[in-house]
Scaffold this motif. Structure first.
Motif, short mmCIF file in Angstrom:
data_model
loop_
_atom_site.label_atom_id
_atom_site.label_comp_id
_atom_site.label_asym_id
_atom_site.label_seq_id
_atom_site.Cartn_x
_atom_site.Cartn_y
_atom_site.Cartn_z
N TRP A 89 0.43 -1.29 0.04
CA TRP A 89 0.37 0.35 -0.17
C TRP A 89 0.84 0.92 -0.26
CZ3 TRP A 89 -2.53 0.54 5.51
CH2 TRP A 89 -2.55 0.39 6.19
N PHE A 90 2.36 1.38 -0.06
CA PHE A 90 3.08 2.13 -0.76
C PHE A 90 3.08 3.06 -2.04
CE2 PHE A 90 6.18 1.13 2.93
CZ PHE A 90 5.87 1.93 3.51
N ALA A 91 2.98 3.53 -2.63
CA ALA A 91 3.22 4.23 -3.57
C ALA A 91 3.10 3.47 -4.81
CB ALA A 91 3.67 5.49 -4.65
N ASN A 92 2.09 2.59 -6.00
CA ASN A 92 1.96 2.42 -7.31
C ASN A 92 2.33 0.89 -6.51
OD1 ASN A 92 2.55 3.99 -9.28
ND2 ASN A 92 4.93 4.38 -8.65
N GLY A 93 1.39 0.82 -5.72
CA GLY A 93 1.64 -1.03 -4.61
C GLY A 93 2.28 -1.65 -4.45
N THR A 94 3.22 -0.94 -3.64
CA THR A 94 4.70 -1.08 -3.40
C THR A 94 4.67 -1.66 -2.16
OG1 THR A 94 5.67 0.85 -3.98
CG2 THR A 94 5.84 -0.28 -5.39
N SER A 95 5.75 -2.48 -1.87
CA SER A 95 5.95 -2.48 0.24
C SER A 95 7.48 -2.50 -0.18
CB SER A 95 5.20 -4.38 0.08
OG SER A 95 5.68 -4.47 -0.38
N GLY A 96 8.03 -2.65 1.28
CA GLY A 96 9.26 -2.63 2.07
C GLY A 96 9.70 -1.63 1.99
N ALA A 97 10.74 -1.62 2.98
CA ALA A 97 11.72 -0.64 3.34
C ALA A 97 12.89 -0.37 2.75
CB ALA A 97 12.09 -0.30 4.82
N GLY A 98 12.88 -0.20 1.00
CA GLY A 98 14.26 -0.29 0.83
C GLY A 98 14.13 0.68 -0.82
N GLY A 99 12.55 1.01 -1.05
CA GLY A 99 12.98 1.86 -1.79
C GLY A 99 13.37 3.26 -2.12
N ALA A 100 13.48 3.70 -3.42
CA ALA A 100 13.43 5.04 -3.67
C ALA A 100 13.06 6.23 -2.71
CB ALA A 100 13.87 5.67 -4.70
N SER A 101 11.61 5.32 -2.94
CA SER A 101 10.93 6.73 -2.07
C SER A 101 10.51 6.33 -0.82
CB SER A 101 9.68 6.62 -2.68
OG SER A 101 8.94 5.31 -2.97
N PHE A 102 10.40 5.51 0.19
CA PHE A 102 10.85 5.67 1.15
C PHE A 102 11.13 6.26 2.27
CE2 PHE A 102 11.04 3.36 5.84
CZ PHE A 102 10.16 2.35 5.93
#
Length: 193
Positions: A89-102
């Motif tokens: 439920w992060f932007a674009n249906g992503t999850s996790g803590a490593g993405g560029a937008s975290f």
């Protein structure tokens, strides 16, 4: 002292207008996290940027002002923890803590707390104060999100500003204008200023 007199005390936020209970507070915290997660799905890619335009920042700032610092913080902490645990439920249906937008999620956690504290001091009750509150909240989000973007992607700080701040300024101004209408109007409807 009755619950109603406590609910309408000076220093109240919109959520305090509801009858006080633990169930209310839990529902508000979970609802704030869910609203932020739903708003994150309103996502438009930005050419040349790994960060999309979303409704997520607007929801986070609205949650902070409506719920106050404590419940706002808990809402965004729940949102972040559940997203890190794998709920997409992060932007674009992503999850996790490593993405560029975290980093923006981390910035929203801090911004929600700050705007919630300001709302307790009446910063959401007039158009001008709401504008200042939303601008400060947005600056906090970028203050955490842009450096995180630079570190996560290897971009220079200037490139991170160009990709993760500049394209979003007009949208943030529109979100602030929406909040400037909604929050003072909600107080007017409640009969408080």
């Amino acid at each position: 002292m009755s619950t109603a007199s406590v609910s309408f005390r000076p220093g109240a936020v919109l959520a305090d207008l509801l009858p006080a209970s633990r169930v209310r507070d839990i529902a508000l915290v979970v609802g704030g996290a869910a609203l932020t997660g739903l708003a994150a799905q309103l996502s438009v890619p930005v050419p040349g940027s790994p960060v999309p335009v979303t409704g997520q920042t607007f929801a986070a700032l609205l949650v902070g002002t409506a719920l106050g610092a404590g419940r706002g913080f808990l809402s965004l902490a729940l949102y972040a923890l559940v997203g890190m645990a794998g709920v997409p439920w992060f932007a674009n249906g992503t999850s996790g803590a490593g993405g560029a937008s975290f980093g923006y999620v981390l910035g929203m956690l801090l911004a929600t707390t700050v705007v919630g504290a300001l709302a307790r001091r009446g910063a959401d009750r007039s158009v001008l104060r709401t504008a200042g509150t939303m601008a400060l909240g947005s600056a906090i989000i970028y203050g955490v999100g842009v450096p995180y973007l630079a570190l996560a992607t290897g971009m220079s700080f200037g490139a991170a500003v160009a990709a993760g701040l500049t394209p979003f300024l007009i949208g943030d101004a529109l979100k602030a204008a929406l909040a400037m209408g909604l929050l003072p109007a909600a107080w007017k409807l409640a009969g408080r200023s």
